[in-house]
Design a protein around this motif. Sequence first.
Motif, PDB file in Angstrom:
ATOM      1  N   GLU A 116       0.838  -1.215   0.000  1.00 42.51           N
ATOM      2  CA  GLU A 116       0.000   0.000   0.000  1.00 42.51           C
ATOM      3  C   GLU A 116       0.864   1.253   0.000  1.00 42.51           C
ATOM      4  O   GLU A 116       0.602   2.198  -0.760  1.00 42.51           O
ATOM      5  CB  GLU A 116      -0.931   0.001   1.217  1.00 42.51           C
ATOM      6  CG  GLU A 116      -2.205  -0.799   1.005  1.00 42.51           C
ATOM      7  CD  GLU A 116      -3.212  -0.585   2.118  1.00 42.51           C
ATOM      8  OE1 GLU A 116      -4.390  -0.327   1.794  1.00 42.51           O
ATOM      9  OE2 GLU A 116      -2.830  -0.674   3.289  1.00 42.51           O
ATOM     10  N   GLU A 117       1.886   1.277   0.855  1.00 41.88           N
ATOM     11  CA  GLU A 117       2.757   2.456   0.918  1.00 41.88           C
ATOM     12  C   GLU A 117       3.472   2.674  -0.415  1.00 41.88           C
ATOM     13  O   GLU A 117       3.598   3.811  -0.891  1.00 41.88           O
ATOM     14  CB  GLU A 117       3.805   2.299   2.040  1.00 41.88           C
ATOM     15  CG  GLU A 117       3.233   2.350   3.447  1.00 41.88           C
ATOM     16  CD  GLU A 117       2.688   1.018   3.920  1.00 41.88           C
ATOM     17  OE1 GLU A 117       2.622   0.069   3.090  1.00 41.88           O
ATOM     18  OE2 GLU A 117       2.326   0.904   5.111  1.00 41.88           O
ATOM     19  N   ARG A 118       3.949   1.608  -1.030  1.00 42.22           N
ATOM     20  CA  ARG A 118       4.650   1.744  -2.310  1.00 42.22           C
ATOM     21  C   ARG A 118       3.717   2.230  -3.404  1.00 42.22           C
ATOM     22  O   ARG A 118       4.121   2.990  -4.284  1.00 42.22           O
ATOM     23  CB  ARG A 118       5.306   0.422  -2.710  1.00 42.22           C
ATOM     24  CG  ARG A 118       6.522   0.092  -1.834  1.00 42.22           C
ATOM     25  CD  ARG A 118       7.339  -1.080  -2.345  1.00 42.22           C
ATOM     26  NE  ARG A 118       6.601  -2.341  -2.326  1.00 42.22           N
ATOM     27  CZ  ARG A 118       6.118  -2.941  -3.395  1.00 42.22           C
ATOM     28  NH1 ARG A 118       6.290  -2.401  -4.590  1.00 42.22           N
ATOM     29  NH2 ARG A 118       5.465  -4.078  -3.294  1.00 42.22           N
ATOM     30  N   ALA A 122       4.336   5.633  -5.437  1.00 38.89           N
ATOM     31  CA  ALA A 122       4.455   5.611  -6.903  1.00 38.89           C
ATOM     32  C   ALA A 122       3.437   6.547  -7.545  1.00 38.89           C
ATOM     33  O   ALA A 122       3.768   7.301  -8.476  1.00 38.89           O
ATOM     34  CB  ALA A 122       4.268   4.190  -7.414  1.00 38.89           C
ATOM     35  N   LEU A 123       2.197   6.525  -7.055  1.00 38.54           N
ATOM     36  CA  LEU A 123       1.159   7.398  -7.616  1.00 38.54           C
ATOM     37  C   LEU A 123       1.484   8.866  -7.346  1.00 38.54           C
ATOM     38  O   LEU A 123       1.290   9.727  -8.219  1.00 38.54           O
ATOM     39  CB  LEU A 123      -0.208   7.030  -7.049  1.00 38.54           C
ATOM     40  CG  LEU A 123      -0.766   5.664  -7.499  1.00 38.54           C
ATOM     41  CD1 LEU A 123      -2.019   5.298  -6.717  1.00 38.54           C
ATOM     42  CD2 LEU A 123      -1.068   5.651  -9.002  1.00 38.54           C
ATOM     43  N   SER A 124       1.996   9.162  -6.156  1.00 36.94           N
ATOM     44  CA  SER A 124       2.367  10.546  -5.832  1.00 36.94           C
ATOM     45  C   SER A 124       3.488  11.028  -6.747  1.00 36.94           C
ATOM     46  O   SER A 124       3.488  12.170  -7.199  1.00 36.94           O
ATOM     47  CB  SER A 124       2.811  10.654  -4.376  1.00 36.94           C
ATOM     48  OG  SER A 124       1.719  10.399  -3.514  1.00 36.94           O
ATOM     49  N   ALA A 154       7.291   1.248 -10.814  1.00 36.56           N
ATOM     50  CA  ALA A 154       7.930   1.313  -9.491  1.00 36.56           C
ATOM     51  C   ALA A 154       7.326   0.295  -8.532  1.00 36.56           C
ATOM     52  O   ALA A 154       8.018  -0.224  -7.652  1.00 36.56           O
ATOM     53  CB  ALA A 154       7.794   2.728  -8.926  1.00 36.56           C
ATOM     54  N   ILE A 155       6.043  -0.014  -8.706  1.00 35.30           N
ATOM     55  CA  ILE A 155       5.376  -0.970  -7.810  1.00 35.30           C
ATOM     56  C   ILE A 155       5.878  -2.388  -8.059  1.00 35.30           C
ATOM     57  O   ILE A 155       6.171  -3.139  -7.126  1.00 35.30           O
ATOM     58  CB  ILE A 155       3.840  -0.889  -8.001  1.00 35.30           C
ATOM     59  CG1 ILE A 155       3.329   0.483  -7.558  1.00 35.30           C
ATOM     60  CG2 ILE A 155       3.135  -2.005  -7.234  1.00 35.30           C
ATOM     61  CD1 ILE A 155       1.895   0.775  -7.976  1.00 35.30           C
ATOM     62  N   HIS A 156       6.021  -2.762  -9.340  1.00 31.97           N
ATOM     63  CA  HIS A 156       6.402  -4.144  -9.685  1.00 31.97           C
ATOM     64  C   HIS A 156       7.905  -4.327  -9.856  1.00 31.97           C
ATOM     65  O   HIS A 156       8.390  -5.456  -9.811  1.00 31.97           O
ATOM     66  CB  HIS A 156       5.674  -4.576 -10.964  1.00 31.97           C
ATOM     67  CG  HIS A 156       4.193  -4.710 -10.800  1.00 31.97           C
ATOM     68  ND1 HIS A 156       3.621  -5.786 -10.186  1.00 31.97           N
ATOM     69  CD2 HIS A 156       3.169  -3.885 -11.154  1.00 31.97           C
ATOM     70  CE1 HIS A 156       2.298  -5.648 -10.183  1.00 31.97           C
ATOM     71  NE2 HIS A 156       2.002  -4.495 -10.754  1.00 31.97           N
TER      72      HIS A 156
END
Length: 529
Positions: A116-118, A122-124, A154-156
């Motif tokens: 969730e934090e990542r 990434a979205l920010s 960045a998430i994956h």
Amino acid sequence: MINLQHITYFHPNKDLLVNDVNLSINRHDKVALIGNNGTGKSTLLKIMAGLLLPAQGSVKVDSTPYYVPQVFGQFNELTVAQALQIADKLRALRAILDGNVTESNLTLLDDDWTIEERCQEALSHWQLENLELTQPLKTLSGGQKTKVLLAGIAIHNPDVVLLDEPSNHLDTAGRQLLYDFITSTSATLVVVSHDRKLLNRLDVVFELTRRGITVYGGNYDFYLEQKALDNNALNQDVKSKEKALRKAREVERETAERKQKLDARGKKKQENAGVARIMMNTLRNNAERSTARLKGIHTEKIGAISEELSELRRELPDTDKMRFGFDNSSLHKGKILFSATDINFGYHDQLLWHEPLRFQITSGERITLKGLNGSGKTTLIKIILGELVPGQGSIYRADNQSVYIDQDYSLIDNTLTVYQQAQRFNSASLQEHEVKIRLNRFLFGKDDWDKSCTVLSGGEKMRLMLCCLTIGHRAPDIIILDEPTNNLDIQSIGILTAAINEYEGTLIVVSHDESFLDEVNAERVIELA
């Protein structure tokens, strides 16, 4: 490592798209995959991503690629989390935190306790701070959808990233974030793009043509230099072959004339010598056979040179740029076409612009309309066109003919054929063959005239719209282009640029393609906050 060997792919209608393509990409390579529309660039990316199977050949990719497509319609019914392929993992995390610690949930989470934090980080990073992971993707703009999928990198944290026209819908700030990612990433990159600033940040150019892939070991500027050298050499070959063809025709004519004189002289001698008629006929037949044999030799030689010349000419780039050919005589430089005094517009009692707008547009200007996604560019265009009335302030609009070419190509009627669409704009009453000559000039040959407009690609629709404007003949006072280069290949961008630079009326462009804006001399900026 990406390795494609002898890849062949057919359209669903059985037309051959990609034939015997081979390519090899090493780890950490940053590759630009370029080529004209219709050569199969997006198809190759999908084959690398495992989304399409080739009819023939083998595909080897060392790890699962992360793929960002050019079109996002297939994701519209998904949430942001589903589009990012993390919905199951998030659901498992929440279930575990609620006390439902099952083997299934632990397997789905795969020890990714910071997911969730990542996601939020990434979205920010991609300017999507307030985006909810449960939000449907269909509620987002094209630029926001692109940013969501780019955030997934960045998430994956994939080893291989495949990007298909990633800068198309991004605003200037979004493009800069993309450029920074491309420069800094250590992932293996394959990017299909016509964005020349982006292409210059990649290390190798792979050019896909009908003949296969040619590798240029440098960025896009290096590729252009090499292509210029290749094209110069090709032009020299064409000139040399044209000279050989002229020489061969000259020799054929001279040989025929010399043979004719010799035959005539021989016949006269034979008549003077009183040669018998039967012998005269034999000699005449021999002469005719000799002439025919000589003619055949020359015809064969000329035919071979002509075929070689045709092959060389087919290799030449499309240097015959498409031109508008407008009658610009009715355009008067400096005439005020539109003025706005302290205007604003509101949706649901919320004003679009922090400060009211005050500006004027005069004939012959070249204006860039800039602003972040959601800043009201489309609304202002509709006000300029007279389709919307501002909620505040006053406007003046002179009687003028305006053409708006939007991103949806709404001037194109998908129920018509290409030829019927062209005829719809035939206000100058051109003859059928003249309309078809215009279509040919914009790369619509006789095989395209009966095609439905529904099957045309974005780039083809843009070319057809430009062609329709030329058929109308009279120059519009204002042409408004909304992200005109988004769906065009590099060849077509050059064609569009040449056409626009011939136009003498007022041009308003919404675009984040800085290279295009420079090339069409769009110097004045109206920026929306």
